[in-house]
Structures are given as structure tokens and as C-alpha cells.
Design an enzyme around this catalytic site. Structure first.
Site, PDB file in Angstrom:
ATOM      1  N   GLY A  12      32.123  34.299  30.864  1.00 57.51           N
ATOM      2  CA  GLY A  12      31.071  34.981  31.529  1.00 57.51           C
ATOM      3  C   GLY A  12      30.184  34.253  32.231  1.00 57.51           C
ATOM      4  O   GLY A  12      29.004  34.519  32.613  1.00 57.51           O
ATOM      5  N   ASN A  14      30.052  33.826  35.597  1.00 55.09           N
ATOM      6  CA  ASN A  14      29.892  34.861  36.816  1.00 55.09           C
ATOM      7  C   ASN A  14      28.955  35.780  36.254  1.00 55.09           C
ATOM      8  O   ASN A  14      28.038  36.196  37.171  1.00 55.09           O
ATOM      9  CB  ASN A  14      31.050  35.206  37.297  1.00 55.09           C
ATOM     10  CG  ASN A  14      31.830  34.365  38.218  1.00 55.09           C
ATOM     11  OD1 ASN A  14      31.485  33.897  39.390  1.00 55.09           O
ATOM     12  ND2 ASN A  14      32.870  33.822  37.691  1.00 55.09           N
ATOM     13  N   ARG A  66      49.669  51.242  26.240  1.00 52.93           N
ATOM     14  CA  ARG A  66      48.844  50.940  27.483  1.00 52.93           C
ATOM     15  C   ARG A  66      48.188  52.055  28.159  1.00 52.93           C
ATOM     16  O   ARG A  66      46.893  52.089  28.485  1.00 52.93           O
ATOM     17  CB  ARG A  66      49.761  50.206  28.662  1.00 52.93           C
ATOM     18  CG  ARG A  66      49.046  49.578  29.615  1.00 52.93           C
ATOM     19  CD  ARG A  66      48.038  48.248  28.965  1.00 52.93           C
ATOM     20  NE  ARG A  66      47.292  47.777  29.909  1.00 52.93           N
ATOM     21  CZ  ARG A  66      46.895  46.686  29.597  1.00 52.93           C
ATOM     22  NH1 ARG A  66      47.117  45.579  28.744  1.00 52.93           N
ATOM     23  NH2 ARG A  66      46.149  46.036  30.621  1.00 52.93           N
ATOM     24  N   ASN A 108      36.026  42.495  42.853  1.00 50.16           N
ATOM     25  CA  ASN A 108      36.695  41.560  42.006  1.00 50.16           C
ATOM     26  C   ASN A 108      36.412  40.096  42.672  1.00 50.16           C
ATOM     27  O   ASN A 108      36.351  39.904  43.827  1.00 50.16           O
ATOM     28  CB  ASN A 108      38.230  41.464  41.883  1.00 50.16           C
ATOM     29  CG  ASN A 108      38.780  40.372  41.157  1.00 50.16           C
ATOM     30  OD1 ASN A 108      38.528  40.307  40.154  1.00 50.16           O
ATOM     31  ND2 ASN A 108      39.937  39.960  41.767  1.00 50.16           N
ATOM     32  N   HIS A 110      37.957  36.520  43.132  1.00 47.53           N
ATOM     33  CA  HIS A 110      39.211  35.535  42.703  1.00 47.53           C
ATOM     34  C   HIS A 110      38.786  34.172  43.112  1.00 47.53           C
ATOM     35  O   HIS A 110      38.484  33.788  44.091  1.00 47.53           O
ATOM     36  CB  HIS A 110      40.424  36.228  43.714  1.00 47.53           C
ATOM     37  CG  HIS A 110      41.355  35.779  43.356  1.00 47.53           C
ATOM     38  ND1 HIS A 110      42.439  35.707  42.098  1.00 47.53           N
ATOM     39  CD2 HIS A 110      42.230  34.498  44.081  1.00 47.53           C
ATOM     40  CE1 HIS A 110      43.411  34.960  42.225  1.00 47.53           C
ATOM     41  NE2 HIS A 110      43.303  34.343  43.254  1.00 47.53           N
ATOM     42  N   ASP A 151      45.018  41.885  44.212  1.00 45.52           N
ATOM     43  CA  ASP A 151      44.313  40.932  44.927  1.00 45.52           C
ATOM     44  C   ASP A 151      44.372  41.336  46.568  1.00 45.52           C
ATOM     45  O   ASP A 151      44.464  40.607  47.209  1.00 45.52           O
ATOM     46  CB  ASP A 151      44.501  39.445  44.766  1.00 45.52           C
ATOM     47  CG  ASP A 151      44.112  39.047  43.394  1.00 45.52           C
ATOM     48  OD1 ASP A 151      43.102  39.517  42.828  1.00 45.52           O
ATOM     49  OD2 ASP A 151      45.028  38.088  42.833  1.00 45.52           O
ATOM     50  N   GLU A 181      31.811  30.630  43.628  1.00 46.80           N
ATOM     51  CA  GLU A 181      31.833  32.078  42.956  1.00 46.80           C
ATOM     52  C   GLU A 181      30.610  32.210  42.336  1.00 46.80           C
ATOM     53  O   GLU A 181      30.063  33.619  42.799  1.00 46.80           O
ATOM     54  CB  GLU A 181      32.702  32.010  41.579  1.00 46.80           C
ATOM     55  CG  GLU A 181      34.037  31.660  41.744  1.00 46.80           C
ATOM     56  CD  GLU A 181      34.874  31.516  40.529  1.00 46.80           C
ATOM     57  OE1 GLU A 181      34.928  32.563  39.784  1.00 46.80           O
ATOM     58  OE2 GLU A 181      35.938  30.853  40.375  1.00 46.80           O
TER      59      GLU A 181
HETATM   60  C1  GAR Z   1      36.478  32.897  37.231  1.00 48.92           C
HETATM   61  O1  GAR Z   1      36.937  31.681  37.613  1.00 48.92           O
HETATM   62  C2  GAR Z   1      37.132  34.231  38.025  1.00 48.92           C
HETATM   63  O2  GAR Z   1      37.310  33.955  39.517  1.00 48.92           O
HETATM   64  C3  GAR Z   1      38.524  33.989  37.389  1.00 48.92           C
HETATM   65  O3  GAR Z   1      38.286  33.935  36.148  1.00 48.92           O
HETATM   66  C4  GAR Z   1      37.137  33.086  35.945  1.00 48.92           C
HETATM   67  C5  GAR Z   1      36.202  33.747  34.776  1.00 48.92           C
HETATM   68  O4  GAR Z   1      35.315  32.829  34.477  1.00 48.92           O
HETATM   69  N1  GAR Z   1      39.207  35.403  37.732  1.00 48.92           N
HETATM   70  C6  GAR Z   1      40.482  35.584  37.972  1.00 48.92           C
HETATM   71  O5  GAR Z   1      41.106  34.426  38.158  1.00 48.92           O
HETATM   72  C7  GAR Z   1      40.916  36.887  38.609  1.00 48.92           C
HETATM   73  N2  GAR Z   1      42.085  36.863  39.133  1.00 48.92           N
HETATM   74  P1  GAR Z   1      33.928  33.218  33.728  1.00 48.92           P
HETATM   75  O6  GAR Z   1      34.109  34.149  32.759  1.00 48.92           O
HETATM   76  O7  GAR Z   1      33.120  31.964  33.490  1.00 48.92           O
HETATM   77  O8  GAR Z   1      33.006  34.009  34.980  1.00 48.92           O
END
Ligand code: GAR
Length: 207
Positions: A12, A14, A66, A108, A110, A151, A181
Site C-alpha cells: 500500500g 500508493n 469466483r 488503475n 500500472h 490495462d 507512481e
Molecule cells: C505498484 O507498483 C502498482 O503499480 C502495481 O502493484 C504495486 C503495488 O504496490 N500494480 C500492478 O502491477 C497492477 N497491474 P503498493 O501496494 O506498494 O502500492
């Protein structure tokens, strides 16, 4: 006030960048109303708790199949009734029914410059492994709206990051997070909260 639900699977960072930006008012007109994780031990849930935000765990493992999980997820999201859903490292396929219910209201982050290194199988470190294996010199991150594909939705913001000699997937992941990010995800939320993002002919227009 834009009411935002953040969905997270892991650490988490982000989510933390969003919480910091709301506190520092680089994101305005926004309230983070809940955090959903599919992983009970996700550090993101602790971050939510520390910030007085409702944290909810919904794991596919707790449902018979699911479809039952998907219905529970949709029901939970409908109960929260957010204006915007932010997938901040949420490694769960969003049910098509939910995408239809929340058109251009799910975004999202990415960790690559879409359309490179994205789609099925490209998530987390795998994205950076792909970039290093191909030998690209520039990578980055993308914030996009979520549509029925993986995506493939309209791109809101992108930021480029240099690949350095000697990079490992982990060092590249860290640089992409720090330089891209944690900047463009809060920025995209602020733009949406202030009515500056629209979609026309399948493409984002910023005003
Ligand atoms: C981040 O790098 C995000 O961009 C990626 O997962 C990570 C989560 O990190 N997402 C993907 O790859 C989606 N396809 P975080 O939990 O530290 O934010």
C-alpha cells in the site's frame, strides 16, 4: 467532495501517497472513505486503520467460487457507494458487471508505459522483469480508467523513468514508484476531483 474507495492487495505505498497528498492538500476536494483488500495481512489495511479509515478484507478464498466472491465485492462496493474507485496495486480481476456499473469511475495504476509490459500476467515485479529482459532504456507508470479489458482503458496520465545500468527488477520497481507512481496517481485523483478529466471517443481529455 469526491468520495474515494481505494482497493489494495499488498504494502500500500500508493495508498500512502494518496493519504499523504490528501493531508498535504495536493489532492483537494477528496475524502478517502474506505479501503478494500483481498489480503487480510496486507499492510495497506494497517495504513487505513492508522488513518481512521474503514478497512475491509474480502478474500476470494472465503467464497465457494469466483462468481460468489464477485457478487460480494460488488455488493460491498455498492454499499460504500464511492464516486471513484482507485485500484492501487489491487491484483484481483474486476468483474465485468462492476466495470459496467461504474463506467469511467474506476482507475488503475500500472507500473509501465502502457501499451508496453501490460495485460494478463504483467503485474508487480513481473512488469519490471519484462522491461529489463527487453532491454528498454525508458519505462514508467500509467494511470488509466478501467474498462472490460486488462490495462486497455483510456489513459489519464503517464510518466517516464530511466532504466539505469545494473538495475534489478526490485531497484527498477522502487525507482518507478518513487519517480512516477506516487506522483501521477495522486495527481490523477486531484484532476478527477476537480472536474478536469473527461473521456471523448475513448480517449481522456484534460482541461
Ligand atoms: C505498484 O507498483 C502498482 O503499480 C502495481 O502493484 C504495486 C503495488 O504496490 N500494480 C500492478 O502491477 C497492477 N497491474 P503498493 O501496494 O506498494 O502500492
Amino acid at each position: 467532495m469526491l468520495r474515494v474507495l481505494v482497493c489494495v492487495s499488498g504494502g500500500g505505498t500508493n495508498l500512502q501517497a494518496i493519504l499523504d497528498a490528501v493531508r498535504e492538500e495536493t489532492i483537494t476536494n477528496t475524502q478517502i472513505c474506505a479501503v478494500i483488500s483481498n489480503n487480510a495481512s496486507a499492510y495497506a489495511l494497517k495504513r487505513a486503520e492508522e488513518n481512521g479509515i474503514r478497512g475491509i478484507c474480502l478474500s476470494p478464498k472465503d467464497y465457494v467460487d469466483r462468481e460468489t466472491f464477485n457478487q460480494a465485492l460488488i455488493q460491498q462496493v455498492d454499499e460504500i457507494a464511492p464516486d471513484l474507485i482507485v485500484l492501487a496495486g489491487f491484483l484481483v480481476n474486476i468483474p465485468a458487471e462492476m466495470v459496467k456499473k461504474y463506467p469511467n469511475r474506476i482507475i488503475n495504476i500500472h507500473p509501465s508505459l502502457i501499451p508496453s509490459f501490460c495485460g494478463t500476467g504483467f503485474y508487480g515485479l513481473k512488469v519490471h522483469e519484462g522491461a529489463l529482459a527487453r532491454g528498454v532504456k525508458i519505462t514508467g507508470a500509467t494511470v488509466h480508467f478501467v474498462d472490460e479489458g486488462t490495462d486497455t482503458g483510456p489513459i489519464i496520465l503517464q510518466k517516464a523513468v530511466a532504466v539505469e545500468p545494473g538495475d534489478t527488477p526490485k531497484s527498477l520497481q522502487q525507482r518507478v514508484m518513487e519517480e512516477a507512481e506516487w506522483k501521477i496517481l495522486p495527481q490523477a485523483i486531484d484532476l478527477i476531483a476537480n472536474g478536469k478529466v473527461s473521456v471523448s471517443d475513448g480517449k481522456v481529455v484534460l482541461s
